[in-house]
Design a protein around this motif. Structure first.
Motif, PDB file in Angstrom:
ATOM      1  N   LYS A  34       2.745  -7.726   5.002  1.00 30.11           N
ATOM      2  CA  LYS A  34       3.948  -7.011   5.449  1.00 30.11           C
ATOM      3  C   LYS A  34       3.643  -5.557   5.760  1.00 30.11           C
ATOM      4  CE  LYS A  34       7.231  -9.909   3.022  1.00 30.11           C
ATOM      5  NZ  LYS A  34       7.891 -10.547   4.115  1.00 30.11           N
ATOM      6  N   ARG A  35       4.081  -5.120   6.926  1.00 32.45           N
ATOM      7  CA  ARG A  35       4.026  -3.699   7.282  1.00 32.45           C
ATOM      8  C   ARG A  35       5.371  -3.112   6.893  1.00 32.45           C
ATOM      9  NH1 ARG A  35       1.247  -4.985  12.936  1.00 32.45           N
ATOM     10  NH2 ARG A  35      -0.813  -5.411  12.079  1.00 32.45           N
ATOM     11  N   VAL A  36       5.361  -2.327   5.837  1.00 33.40           N
ATOM     12  CA  VAL A  36       6.593  -1.829   5.251  1.00 33.40           C
ATOM     13  C   VAL A  36       7.167  -0.679   6.062  1.00 33.40           C
ATOM     14  CG1 VAL A  36       7.630  -0.918   3.138  1.00 33.40           C
ATOM     15  CG2 VAL A  36       5.760  -2.564   2.994  1.00 33.40           C
ATOM     16  N   GLY A  37       6.320   0.161   6.599  1.00 32.12           N
ATOM     17  CA  GLY A  37       6.732   1.351   7.338  1.00 32.12           C
ATOM     18  C   GLY A  37       6.053   2.575   6.754  1.00 32.12           C
ATOM     19  N   SER A  38       6.021   3.659   7.502  1.00 31.16           N
ATOM     20  CA  SER A  38       5.369   4.904   7.080  1.00 31.16           C
ATOM     21  C   SER A  38       3.914   4.680   6.686  1.00 31.16           C
ATOM     22  CB  SER A  38       6.124   5.547   5.917  1.00 31.16           C
ATOM     23  OG  SER A  38       7.432   5.867   6.304  1.00 31.16           O
ATOM     24  N   GLY A  39       3.267   3.734   7.318  1.00 25.39           N
ATOM     25  CA  GLY A  39       1.863   3.459   7.051  1.00 25.39           C
ATOM     26  C   GLY A  39       1.609   2.556   5.858  1.00 25.39           C
ATOM     27  N   LEU A  40       2.656   2.104   5.181  1.00 28.37           N
ATOM     28  CA  LEU A  40       2.474   1.244   4.012  1.00 28.37           C
ATOM     29  C   LEU A  40       2.328  -0.216   4.431  1.00 28.37           C
ATOM     30  CD1 LEU A  40       5.116   2.747   1.564  1.00 28.37           C
ATOM     31  CD2 LEU A  40       2.668   3.213   1.686  1.00 28.37           C
ATOM     32  N   VAL A  41       1.356  -0.870   3.816  1.00 29.02           N
ATOM     33  CA  VAL A  41       1.090  -2.274   4.099  1.00 29.02           C
ATOM     34  C   VAL A  41       0.957  -3.005   2.767  1.00 29.02           C
ATOM     35  CG1 VAL A  41      -0.493  -3.908   5.183  1.00 29.02           C
ATOM     36  CG2 VAL A  41      -0.145  -1.662   6.214  1.00 29.02           C
ATOM     37  N   THR A  42       1.616  -4.146   2.642  1.00 34.42           N
ATOM     38  CA  THR A  42       1.527  -4.962   1.433  1.00 34.42           C
ATOM     39  C   THR A  42       0.912  -6.306   1.778  1.00 34.42           C
ATOM     40  OG1 THR A  42       3.507  -3.916   0.522  1.00 34.42           O
ATOM     41  CG2 THR A  42       2.830  -6.001  -0.460  1.00 34.42           C
ATOM     42  N   VAL A  43      -0.098  -6.694   1.002  1.00 34.89           N
ATOM     43  CA  VAL A  43      -0.692  -8.026   1.147  1.00 34.89           C
ATOM     44  C   VAL A  43      -0.282  -8.843  -0.070  1.00 34.89           C
ATOM     45  CG1 VAL A  43      -2.604  -7.336   2.610  1.00 34.89           C
ATOM     46  CG2 VAL A  43      -2.889  -7.254   0.163  1.00 34.89           C
ATOM     47  N   ILE A  44       0.032 -10.115   0.159  1.00 30.39           N
ATOM     48  CA  ILE A  44       0.518 -10.997  -0.902  1.00 30.39           C
ATOM     49  C   ILE A  44      -0.322 -12.267  -0.892  1.00 30.39           C
ATOM     50  CG2 ILE A  44       2.529 -12.214  -1.816  1.00 30.39           C
ATOM     51  CD1 ILE A  44       4.239 -10.304  -0.007  1.00 30.39           C
ATOM     52  N   VAL A  45      -0.834 -12.626  -2.067  1.00 27.70           N
ATOM     53  CA  VAL A  45      -1.625 -13.851  -2.206  1.00 27.70           C
ATOM     54  C   VAL A  45      -1.004 -14.725  -3.284  1.00 27.70           C
ATOM     55  CG1 VAL A  45      -3.779 -12.768  -1.449  1.00 27.70           C
ATOM     56  CG2 VAL A  45      -3.223 -12.829  -3.890  1.00 27.70           C
ATOM     57  N   GLU A  46      -1.355 -16.002  -3.268  1.00 23.89           N
ATOM     58  CA  GLU A  46      -0.868 -16.930  -4.290  1.00 23.89           C
ATOM     59  C   GLU A  46      -2.007 -17.791  -4.789  1.00 23.89           C
ATOM     60  OE1 GLU A  46       1.839 -20.002  -3.072  1.00 23.89           O
ATOM     61  OE2 GLU A  46       0.765 -20.346  -1.208  1.00 23.89           O
ATOM     62  N   GLY A  47      -1.822 -18.346  -5.982  1.00 25.48           N
ATOM     63  CA  GLY A  47      -2.795 -19.227  -6.610  1.00 25.48           C
ATOM     64  C   GLY A  47      -2.443 -19.365  -8.072  1.00 25.48           C
ATOM     65  N   ASN A  48      -3.404 -19.835  -8.873  1.00 27.28           N
ATOM     66  CA  ASN A  48      -3.115 -19.905 -10.310  1.00 27.28           C
ATOM     67  C   ASN A  48      -3.215 -18.497 -10.896  1.00 27.28           C
ATOM     68  OD1 ASN A  48      -5.790 -19.385 -11.405  1.00 27.28           O
ATOM     69  ND2 ASN A  48      -6.327 -21.462 -10.786  1.00 27.28           N
ATOM     70  N   VAL A  49      -2.683 -18.316 -12.085  1.00 29.84           N
ATOM     71  CA  VAL A  49      -2.551 -16.980 -12.665  1.00 29.84           C
ATOM     72  C   VAL A  49      -3.899 -16.288 -12.804  1.00 29.84           C
ATOM     73  CG1 VAL A  49      -1.744 -15.670 -14.670  1.00 29.84           C
ATOM     74  CG2 VAL A  49      -0.428 -17.626 -13.867  1.00 29.84           C
TER      75      VAL A  49
END
Length: 90
Positions: A34-49
Motif C-alpha cells: 500500500k502506498r499510504v501517501g507522503s512517501g509512506l509505503v506499507t508492505v503486508i505479508v502473511e504466514g504462520n506466526v
C-alpha cells in the motif's frame, strides 16, 4: 490467515528491499503493498506466526542496513477475519 506482518517505510525502493528480505527469510506471502501517501509505503505479508515474525525482523534489518527511515512494524497473530478481508480487498 494465521498471522500478518506489516512494515511501513518512507520510500518505495526501501520498501521493496524490505519486502524482498522478508520473502527470502521465511515462508511468507505478500498480501498487499500500500502506498499510504507522503512517501509512506506499507508492505503486508502473511504466514504462520513464527515465519511472519522472522520475516518482519529480516525486513527491519535489511531496511536499517540500507539507512532508510522505518516508520512502524507489527506482527498480528490470528487476525480477526474482518481484518483479513479488509487487507485483501482492493
Amino acid at each position: 490467515m494465521q498471522a500478518i506482518g506489516l512494515i511501513e517505510t518512507r520510500g518505495l525502493t526501501p520498501a521493496l528491499e524490505a519486502l524482498d528480505a522478508m520473502c527470502k527469510a521465511a515462508n511468507v506471502q505478500m498480501v498487499d503493498f500500500k502506498r499510504v501517501g507522503s512517501g509512506l509505503v506499507t508492505v503486508i505479508v502473511e504466514g504462520n506466526v513464527a515465519a511472519v515474525s522472522a520475516a518482519v525482523e529480516a525486513g527491519i534489518a535489511a531496511y536499517k542496513q540500507a539507512g532508510g527511515e522505518l516508520i512502524a512494524s507489527n506482527v498480528i497473530a490470528r487476525p480477526h477475519p474482518e481484518l483479513a478481508q479488509m487487507l485483501q480487498a482492493d
